[in-house]
Write a protein that holds these residues in place. Structure first.
Motif, PDB file in Angstrom:
ATOM      1  N   TRP A  32      11.782  91.692  49.941  1.00  0.00           N
ATOM      2  CA  TRP A  32      11.441  92.897  50.706  1.00  0.00           C
ATOM      3  C   TRP A  32       9.943  93.189  50.559  1.00  0.00           C
ATOM      4  N   ALA A  33       9.290  93.534  51.654  1.00  0.00           N
ATOM      5  CA  ALA A  33       7.937  94.086  51.567  1.00  0.00           C
ATOM      6  C   ALA A  33       8.054  95.520  51.068  1.00  0.00           C
ATOM      7  N   LEU A  34       7.054  95.957  50.309  1.00  0.00           N
ATOM      8  CA  LEU A  34       7.167  97.261  49.655  1.00  0.00           C
ATOM      9  C   LEU A  34       5.958  98.143  49.912  1.00  0.00           C
ATOM     10  N   ILE A  35       6.242  99.421  50.015  1.00  0.00           N
ATOM     11  CA  ILE A  35       5.206 100.460  49.962  1.00  0.00           C
ATOM     12  C   ILE A  35       5.612 101.349  48.792  1.00  0.00           C
ATOM     13  N   ILE A  36       4.708 101.518  47.840  1.00  0.00           N
ATOM     14  CA  ILE A  36       5.059 102.280  46.639  1.00  0.00           C
ATOM     15  C   ILE A  36       3.979 103.317  46.344  1.00  0.00           C
ATOM     16  N   ASP A  37       4.373 104.333  45.597  1.00  0.00           N
ATOM     17  CA  ASP A  37       3.370 105.314  45.179  1.00  0.00           C
ATOM     18  C   ASP A  37       3.686 105.848  43.787  1.00  0.00           C
ATOM     19  N   ALA A  38       2.751 106.598  43.258  1.00  0.00           N
ATOM     20  CA  ALA A  38       2.852 107.344  42.002  1.00  0.00           C
ATOM     21  C   ALA A  38       1.509 108.053  41.872  1.00  0.00           C
ATOM     22  N   ARG A  39       1.461 109.053  41.001  1.00  0.00           N
ATOM     23  CA  ARG A  39       0.186 109.769  40.836  1.00  0.00           C
ATOM     24  C   ARG A  39      -0.778 108.966  39.975  1.00  0.00           C
ATOM     25  N   GLY A  40      -0.304 108.386  38.901  1.00  0.00           N
ATOM     26  CA  GLY A  40      -1.170 107.690  37.947  1.00  0.00           C
ATOM     27  C   GLY A  40      -1.642 106.350  38.507  1.00  0.00           C
ATOM     28  N   GLU A  41      -2.961 106.248  38.753  1.00  0.00           N
ATOM     29  CA  GLU A  41      -3.487 105.069  39.453  1.00  0.00           C
ATOM     30  C   GLU A  41      -3.356 103.787  38.643  1.00  0.00           C
ATOM     31  N   ASP A  42      -3.632 103.849  37.335  1.00  0.00           N
ATOM     32  CA  ASP A  42      -3.651 102.612  36.541  1.00  0.00           C
ATOM     33  C   ASP A  42      -2.257 102.005  36.434  1.00  0.00           C
ATOM     34  N   THR A  43      -1.266 102.850  36.162  1.00  0.00           N
ATOM     35  CA  THR A  43       0.101 102.334  36.024  1.00  0.00           C
ATOM     36  C   THR A  43       0.603 101.809  37.360  1.00  0.00           C
ATOM     37  N   LEU A  44       0.227 102.497  38.436  1.00  0.00           N
ATOM     38  CA  LEU A  44       0.639 102.028  39.767  1.00  0.00           C
ATOM     39  C   LEU A  44       0.017 100.675  40.068  1.00  0.00           C
ATOM     40  N   GLU A  45      -1.254 100.505  39.691  1.00  0.00           N
ATOM     41  CA  GLU A  45      -1.929  99.226  39.939  1.00  0.00           C
ATOM     42  C   GLU A  45      -1.262  98.092  39.137  1.00  0.00           C
ATOM     43  N   SER A  46      -0.847  98.382  37.899  1.00  0.00           N
ATOM     44  CA  SER A  46      -0.131  97.341  37.125  1.00  0.00           C
ATOM     45  C   SER A  46       1.150  96.946  37.843  1.00  0.00           C
ATOM     46  N   ALA A  47       1.870  97.958  38.346  1.00  0.00           N
ATOM     47  CA  ALA A  47       3.130  97.663  39.055  1.00  0.00           C
ATOM     48  C   ALA A  47       2.832  96.841  40.309  1.00  0.00           C
ATOM     49  N   ARG A  48       1.804  97.251  41.060  1.00  0.00           N
ATOM     50  CA  ARG A  48       1.466  96.524  42.293  1.00  0.00           C
ATOM     51  C   ARG A  48       1.161  95.060  42.000  1.00  0.00           C
ATOM     52  N   ALA A  49       0.332  94.835  40.965  1.00  0.00           N
ATOM     53  CA  ALA A  49      -0.069  93.463  40.655  1.00  0.00           C
ATOM     54  C   ALA A  49       1.149  92.613  40.291  1.00  0.00           C
ATOM     55  N   GLU A  50       2.069  93.198  39.543  1.00  0.00           N
ATOM     56  CA  GLU A  50       3.276  92.452  39.158  1.00  0.00           C
ATOM     57  C   GLU A  50       4.140  92.146  40.388  1.00  0.00           C
ATOM     58  N   LEU A  51       4.371  93.167  41.214  1.00  0.00           N
ATOM     59  CA  LEU A  51       5.257  92.998  42.376  1.00  0.00           C
ATOM     60  C   LEU A  51       4.646  92.049  43.399  1.00  0.00           C
ATOM     61  N   ALA A  52       3.304  92.061  43.490  1.00  0.00           N
ATOM     62  CA  ALA A  52       2.611  91.237  44.488  1.00  0.00           C
ATOM     63  C   ALA A  52       2.769  89.745  44.206  1.00  0.00           C
ATOM     64  N   GLU A  53       3.267  89.397  43.016  1.00  0.00           N
ATOM     65  CA  GLU A  53       3.548  87.979  42.755  1.00  0.00           C
ATOM     66  C   GLU A  53       4.756  87.508  43.562  1.00  0.00           C
ATOM     67  N   HIS A  54       5.557  88.463  44.062  1.00  0.00           N
ATOM     68  CA  HIS A  54       6.779  88.106  44.788  1.00  0.00           C
ATOM     69  C   HIS A  54       6.742  88.449  46.266  1.00  0.00           C
ATOM     70  N   THR A  55       5.982  89.480  46.621  1.00  0.00           N
ATOM     71  CA  THR A  55       6.071  89.972  48.002  1.00  0.00           C
ATOM     72  C   THR A  55       4.803  90.727  48.373  1.00  0.00           C
ATOM     73  N   SER A  56       4.719  91.204  49.612  1.00  0.00           N
ATOM     74  CA  SER A  56       3.550  92.012  49.983  1.00  0.00           C
ATOM     75  C   SER A  56       3.793  93.464  49.589  1.00  0.00           C
ATOM     76  N   VAL A  57       2.794  94.069  48.988  1.00  0.00           N
ATOM     77  CA  VAL A  57       2.936  95.411  48.424  1.00  0.00           C
ATOM     78  C   VAL A  57       1.744  96.270  48.829  1.00  0.00           C
ATOM     79  N   ALA A  58       2.026  97.433  49.400  1.00  0.00           N
ATOM     80  CA  ALA A  58       0.984  98.440  49.596  1.00  0.00           C
ATOM     81  C   ALA A  58       1.220  99.526  48.565  1.00  0.00           C
ATOM     82  N   ALA A  59       0.270  99.691  47.658  1.00  0.00           N
ATOM     83  CA  ALA A  59       0.402 100.722  46.619  1.00  0.00           C
ATOM     84  C   ALA A  59      -0.592 101.827  46.931  1.00  0.00           C
ATOM     85  N   ILE A  60      -0.083 103.032  47.092  1.00  0.00           N
ATOM     86  CA  ILE A  60      -0.930 104.157  47.502  1.00  0.00           C
ATOM     87  C   ILE A  60      -0.794 105.249  46.451  1.00  0.00           C
TER      88      ILE A  60
END
Ligand SMILES: NC(=O)c1ccc[n+]([C@@H]2O[C@H](COP(=O)([O-])OP(=O)(O)OC[C@H]3O[C@@H](n4cnc5c(N)ncnc54)[C@H](OP(=O)(O)O)[C@@H]3O)[C@@H](O)[C@H]2O)c1
Length: 239
Positions: A32-60
């Motif tokens: 699944w392609a994903l769009i994800i969010d959270a307030r904390g930028e650093d933790t969100l970026e870690s999640a994005r980088a991990e998920l992006a190994e499998h699929t396309s991810v827009a983290a906002i």
């Protein structure tokens, strides 16, 4: 990536940790392609980088209570070609420990309602034109919406409002699947905040609630209220 679901897109709020991240990981592994969010930028970026190994991810990064942030997520949904699923998962508990209702600070109650009730509806409104035919909306609720647990009046009543909102939205929109979903107790930061002095290591990890969500997202169940672990237990009995 699984070919069959590679064109599916989900927007999951609050996906930087806890249940939201566990669900995002599972859907990412299924392509699944994903769009994800959270307030904390650093933790969100870690999640994005991990998920992006499998699929396309827009983290906002942003707060679901912010209309501009919600508009940015709707824009990402449009760019992705529409949504197969919107999972309103981001939520706050309120004060920790939770005060009884007679002592509950009303400005905090307003924040809890803004985050847990108004924002999920506002996000549904923001992405309404991006929902593909048969799209699923999942609003994550809790048994605290139903049980009169002492101290849970703020959070619990916000989830009760979210549930009835989901119920009526489903009645008004027979073409949509609107699920209100209780994931059960999970070993997450929110759960630790709810039980600040307790060792919560006996609670199940959020990963154990994920198969129920996947069943709702990929199956054909009618709109309604579901408990994820009962859904999976039922499937096991049927097998
Ligand atoms: N844990 C349980 O036992 C339990 C039981 C029943 C139901 N639930 C429900 O399950 C869902 C997930 O809970 P959880 O336990 O996984 O919580 P969690 O570990 O606290 O994670 C919450 C996620 O939402 C994000 N978030 C919180 N407020 C936000 C906001 N205003 N805007 C954008 N993102 C926001 C958090 O990131 P930031 O803080 O960086 O924004 C985080 O990514 C919630 O709806 C909760 O009510 C949990």
């Amino acid at each position: 990536m699984t070919g069959e679901s590679s064109h599916h897109t989900a927007l999951i709020t609050g996906a930087s940790r806890g249940l939201g991240l566990a669900l995002a990981r599972s859907l990412a592994e299924d392509g699944w392609a994903l769009i994800i969010d959270a307030r904390g930028e650093d933790t969100l970026e870690s999640a994005r980088a991990e998920l992006a190994e499998h699929t396309s991810v827009a983290a906002i990064a942003g707060d679901v209570t912010d209309p501009e942030h919600r508009a940015a997520m709707a824009g990402a949904a449009r760019e992705a070609g529409g949504l197969d699923a919107l999972v309103n998962n981001a939520s706050i508990l309120g004060p920790s420990p939770q005060p009884e209702l007679l002592d509950y600070p009303l400005e905090v109650l307003e924040e809890v309602y803004r985050t847990n009730v108004i924002s999920p509806l506002a996000l549904i409104q923001a992405v309404r034109d991006e929902l593909k035919e048969g799209a699923r909306i999942i609003n994550v609720t809790s048994d605290a919406a139903i049980e009169p647990y002492e101290g849970w009046g703020g959070y619990g009543s916000s989830k009760a409002a979210l549930e009835q909102l989901s119920n009526i939205l489903a009645a008004e929109n027979p073409g949509l699947r609107v699920y209100r979903v209780d994931p059960g107790d999970m070993r997450t930061r929110m759960h630790q905040e709810a039980f600040p002095d307790e060792d919560i290591s006996d609670r199940p990890l959020p990963e154990e609630s994920v198969p129920g969500f996947v069943k709702l997202l990929t199956g054909d169940l009618p709109s309604g209220r579901y408990e994820t672990r009962a859904l999976v237990a039922r499937a096991t009995t049927e097998d």
